[in-house]
Design a protein around this motif. Sequence first.
Motif, PDB file in Angstrom:
ATOM      1  N   ASN A  98      -3.261  -5.567 -10.015  1.00 18.64           N
ATOM      2  CA  ASN A  98      -1.901  -5.875 -10.462  1.00 18.64           C
ATOM      3  C   ASN A  98      -1.507  -7.296 -10.078  1.00 18.64           C
ATOM      4  OD1 ASN A  98      -1.607  -3.317 -11.514  1.00 18.64           O
ATOM      5  ND2 ASN A  98      -0.581  -2.498  -9.701  1.00 18.64           N
ATOM      6  N   ALA A  99      -1.889  -7.692  -8.863  1.00 15.96           N
ATOM      7  CA  ALA A  99      -1.547  -9.043  -8.412  1.00 15.96           C
ATOM      8  C   ALA A  99      -2.201 -10.089  -9.298  1.00 15.96           C
ATOM      9  CB  ALA A  99      -1.971  -9.229  -6.958  1.00 15.96           C
ATOM     10  N   PHE A 100      -3.487  -9.901  -9.573  1.00 13.96           N
ATOM     11  CA  PHE A 100      -4.168 -10.856 -10.445  1.00 13.96           C
ATOM     12  C   PHE A 100      -3.624 -10.779 -11.868  1.00 13.96           C
ATOM     13  CE2 PHE A 100      -7.560 -10.977  -7.211  1.00 13.96           C
ATOM     14  CZ  PHE A 100      -7.685 -12.345  -7.116  1.00 13.96           C
ATOM     15  N   GLY A 101      -3.307  -9.561 -12.295  1.00 17.74           N
ATOM     16  CA  GLY A 101      -2.784  -9.417 -13.648  1.00 17.74           C
ATOM     17  C   GLY A 101      -1.448 -10.107 -13.815  1.00 17.74           C
ATOM     18  N   GLU A 102      -0.548  -9.924 -12.839  1.00 18.68           N
ATOM     19  CA  GLU A 102       0.768 -10.546 -12.938  1.00 18.68           C
ATOM     20  C   GLU A 102       0.675 -12.064 -12.876  1.00 18.68           C
ATOM     21  OE1 GLU A 102       3.196  -8.956  -9.899  1.00 18.68           O
ATOM     22  OE2 GLU A 102       2.980  -6.877 -10.558  1.00 18.68           O
ATOM     23  N   VAL A 103      -0.051 -12.560 -11.883  1.00 15.29           N
ATOM     24  CA  VAL A 103      -0.122 -14.007 -11.690  1.00 15.29           C
ATOM     25  C   VAL A 103      -0.878 -14.673 -12.822  1.00 15.29           C
ATOM     26  CG1 VAL A 103      -0.986 -15.828 -10.189  1.00 15.29           C
ATOM     27  CG2 VAL A 103       0.100 -13.814  -9.200  1.00 15.29           C
ATOM     28  N   ASP A 127     -12.845 -15.746  -4.915  1.00 11.66           N
ATOM     29  CA  ASP A 127     -12.413 -16.560  -3.774  1.00 11.66           C
ATOM     30  C   ASP A 127     -11.437 -15.795  -2.889  1.00 11.66           C
ATOM     31  OD1 ASP A 127     -13.980 -18.639  -4.554  1.00 11.66           O
ATOM     32  OD2 ASP A 127     -12.364 -19.789  -5.506  1.00 11.66           O
ATOM     33  N   VAL A 128     -10.537 -15.046  -3.510  1.00 13.44           N
ATOM     34  CA  VAL A 128      -9.555 -14.288  -2.732  1.00 13.44           C
ATOM     35  C   VAL A 128     -10.252 -13.222  -1.893  1.00 13.44           C
ATOM     36  CG1 VAL A 128      -7.657 -12.632  -2.902  1.00 13.44           C
ATOM     37  CG2 VAL A 128      -7.603 -14.733  -4.248  1.00 13.44           C
ATOM     38  N   TYR A 129     -11.206 -12.500  -2.481  1.00 12.64           N
ATOM     39  CA  TYR A 129     -11.961 -11.511  -1.706  1.00 12.64           C
ATOM     40  C   TYR A 129     -12.679 -12.174  -0.537  1.00 12.64           C
ATOM     41  CZ  TYR A 129     -11.278  -8.116  -5.473  1.00 12.64           C
ATOM     42  OH  TYR A 129     -10.734  -7.259  -6.381  1.00 12.64           O
ATOM     43  N   ASP A 130     -13.270 -13.326  -0.810  1.00 11.55           N
ATOM     44  CA  ASP A 130     -14.003 -14.035   0.240  1.00 11.55           C
ATOM     45  C   ASP A 130     -13.065 -14.488   1.354  1.00 11.55           C
ATOM     46  OD1 ASP A 130     -16.473 -15.333   1.248  1.00 11.55           O
ATOM     47  OD2 ASP A 130     -15.323 -17.168   0.897  1.00 11.55           O
ATOM     48  N   HIS A 131     -11.893 -15.002   0.995  1.00 13.79           N
ATOM     49  CA  HIS A 131     -10.933 -15.445   2.010  1.00 13.79           C
ATOM     50  C   HIS A 131     -10.400 -14.262   2.818  1.00 13.79           C
ATOM     51  CE1 HIS A 131     -10.659 -19.718   1.409  1.00 13.79           C
ATOM     52  NE2 HIS A 131     -10.461 -19.592   0.101  1.00 13.79           N
ATOM     53  N   VAL A 158      -3.112 -18.708  -3.574  1.00 11.61           N
ATOM     54  CA  VAL A 158      -2.378 -18.469  -2.331  1.00 11.61           C
ATOM     55  C   VAL A 158      -1.415 -17.302  -2.492  1.00 11.61           C
ATOM     56  CG1 VAL A 158      -0.635 -19.436  -0.789  1.00 11.61           C
ATOM     57  CG2 VAL A 158      -2.598 -20.816  -1.472  1.00 11.61           C
ATOM     58  N   LYS A 159      -0.747 -17.239  -3.631  1.00 14.30           N
ATOM     59  CA  LYS A 159       0.225 -16.175  -3.869  1.00 14.30           C
ATOM     60  C   LYS A 159      -0.450 -14.807  -3.852  1.00 14.30           C
ATOM     61  CE  LYS A 159       3.897 -14.798  -7.071  1.00 14.30           C
ATOM     62  NZ  LYS A 159       4.617 -15.136  -8.323  1.00 14.30           N
ATOM     63  N   VAL A 160      -1.577 -14.700  -4.543  1.00 16.01           N
ATOM     64  CA  VAL A 160      -2.295 -13.425  -4.584  1.00 16.01           C
ATOM     65  C   VAL A 160      -2.874 -13.087  -3.214  1.00 16.01           C
ATOM     66  CG1 VAL A 160      -4.266 -12.222  -5.580  1.00 16.01           C
ATOM     67  CG2 VAL A 160      -2.822 -13.640  -7.033  1.00 16.01           C
ATOM     68  N   ARG A 204      -0.150 -11.904  -0.857  1.00 19.00           N
ATOM     69  CA  ARG A 204       0.382 -10.586  -1.207  1.00 19.00           C
ATOM     70  C   ARG A 204      -0.569  -9.475  -0.769  1.00 19.00           C
ATOM     71  NH1 ARG A 204       1.938  -9.386  -7.367  1.00 19.00           N
ATOM     72  NH2 ARG A 204       3.149 -11.275  -6.961  1.00 19.00           N
ATOM     73  N   ILE A 205      -1.854  -9.652  -1.051  1.00 14.53           N
ATOM     74  CA  ILE A 205      -2.830  -8.613  -0.695  1.00 14.53           C
ATOM     75  C   ILE A 205      -2.988  -8.525   0.820  1.00 14.53           C
ATOM     76  CG2 ILE A 205      -5.232  -7.894  -0.928  1.00 14.53           C
ATOM     77  CD1 ILE A 205      -5.250  -9.404  -3.622  1.00 14.53           C
ATOM     78  N   ALA A 206      -3.070  -9.678   1.476  1.00 17.70           N
ATOM     79  CA  ALA A 206      -3.241  -9.687   2.929  1.00 17.70           C
ATOM     80  C   ALA A 206      -2.063  -9.021   3.629  1.00 17.70           C
ATOM     81  CB  ALA A 206      -3.415 -11.119   3.428  1.00 17.70           C
TER      82      ALA A 206
END
Length: 499
Positions: free
Chosen positions: A55-60, A112-116, A368-370, A373-375
């Motif tokens: 959802n986060a990736f979909g929205e952004v 990248d987000v998964y890796d971070h 950064v936004k995604v 939010r997930i973190a």
Amino acid sequence: MPNVEKQRDRLISLLKELFQLDQPDLDFGFYRIMHAKAGQVTKFLEEDLLGIIRNAFGEVDGARVEKAKAAYEAARKQAEEFGAPDPDAAPKVKEAKAAWDAAKDSGSNEGDVYDHLYRFFERYYDNGDFMSRRYFARETDGKAAPYAVPYDGREVYLHWANRDQYYIKTSEYLTNFTFDPTQAKEFKDKHGALFEQKPLKVHCRIVSASEGEHNNVKTSEQTERYFIIHEPEPVKIETGDTGEPELVIQFQYRPDPEKTGQEGTWRKTRLAEAAAKVKALLPKLDGAGDYVTALMTPAPTEAEKDRTLLEKYLTQYTGRNTMDYFIHKDLGGFLRRELDFYIKNEVMRLDDIESADAPRVEAYLAKVKVLRRIAQHLIDFLAQLEDFQKRLWLKKKFVVDTQYCITLDRIPEEFYPEIAANEAQREEWVRLFAIDVLDEYTAPLTTDFLQRNSALLLDTRFFDAQFREGLLAEIEAIEAETVGVLMNTENFQGLSLVF
């Protein structure tokens, strides 16, 4: 996308370790509580979390793609209106087209987000604990990583690495260790549902333990204690609380006069000897057939190719009794602060932003936004787990038993006949005060002996509740008469009870 899936699986694997889901076979204390909630945690990780991420990736990404597409179409229309021979070659149109293409290419951002996320949580997690240190880089075996100290400007500032944590010293905890090998992943992979309806409880117990380090008694190389298999009866089958037979593996915990070499190496040697002894005796034990099948299941590691479930659990047992751990006082607040610090240092690199074009900067901001939010969702979940442990630790413990030590001169003589007839109390006085060397000593004791030795200290633990309650009822203002309180507890809980 296969690489993205791999990074996602790596993150989920780490999170299962953080949420204590990687040890479903342990059956004691906090693990038992976590098992009751394992279904909810697993659902969060494998369903809810992935939904949040998508959802986060979909929205952004959806918003960015639509915005970039509209900008491209507007630029192209404007170029056509100005009569450009090739609208797509116009600088403004090319720039808008590049921004649109960058917005559509979200696969790399997701990876990248998964890796971070993995790097962030793995950075502070160490052997079951979150270490409250602001790392600039991850510490490795070959290099100690520097970390920042939160300094408030005072002239003298005392700081230690785990300042924001409660230090729980479990060394020589020496309680029973219970596990069910049929719940191990290795067992299920090899045997499937062979024992699905029949749990197999295994208990590791200390039969005898020698005195260890306490107060001014410090350990030395000669007094260092080791787990040694109890030779008189290494293993046995006994009936458990449910009426089912359960396996018990018995140990001694004492100094080892046969020790040679390094301490760590010798511990492994004794552990290997214990495993070999159990393996040899288990097939000869009546009713242990299922345990042989379960405990001999291979559980290899990179370093130990021939390891079985038995060795795995014995290693966990000795580690549990010799390993300290920490409970964070405010894990949620710490991780949220560190998340912002991590993003500023690892994700939003100022040098890259300064030299990047507008689409690149937008990609940074979207990532950064995604990520944030997930973190935040993960931090909230982890904080609930840590706060629960903190509440358990800070909860005042129950007083499970209270006894009194009273000198005979404070006890009415009407109680003397029962005291004189108590063999356990007499044996205690012989052991502590050597009353058997006195001329008037007899066994059993007499009331005359008690009257002549009124300084002897009676311990109510040797008497039944009726005697104790009757005795205490005869002593007026017992609180005022009490000259001291002795508690059998560890320091933190004892002080919490008193104050």
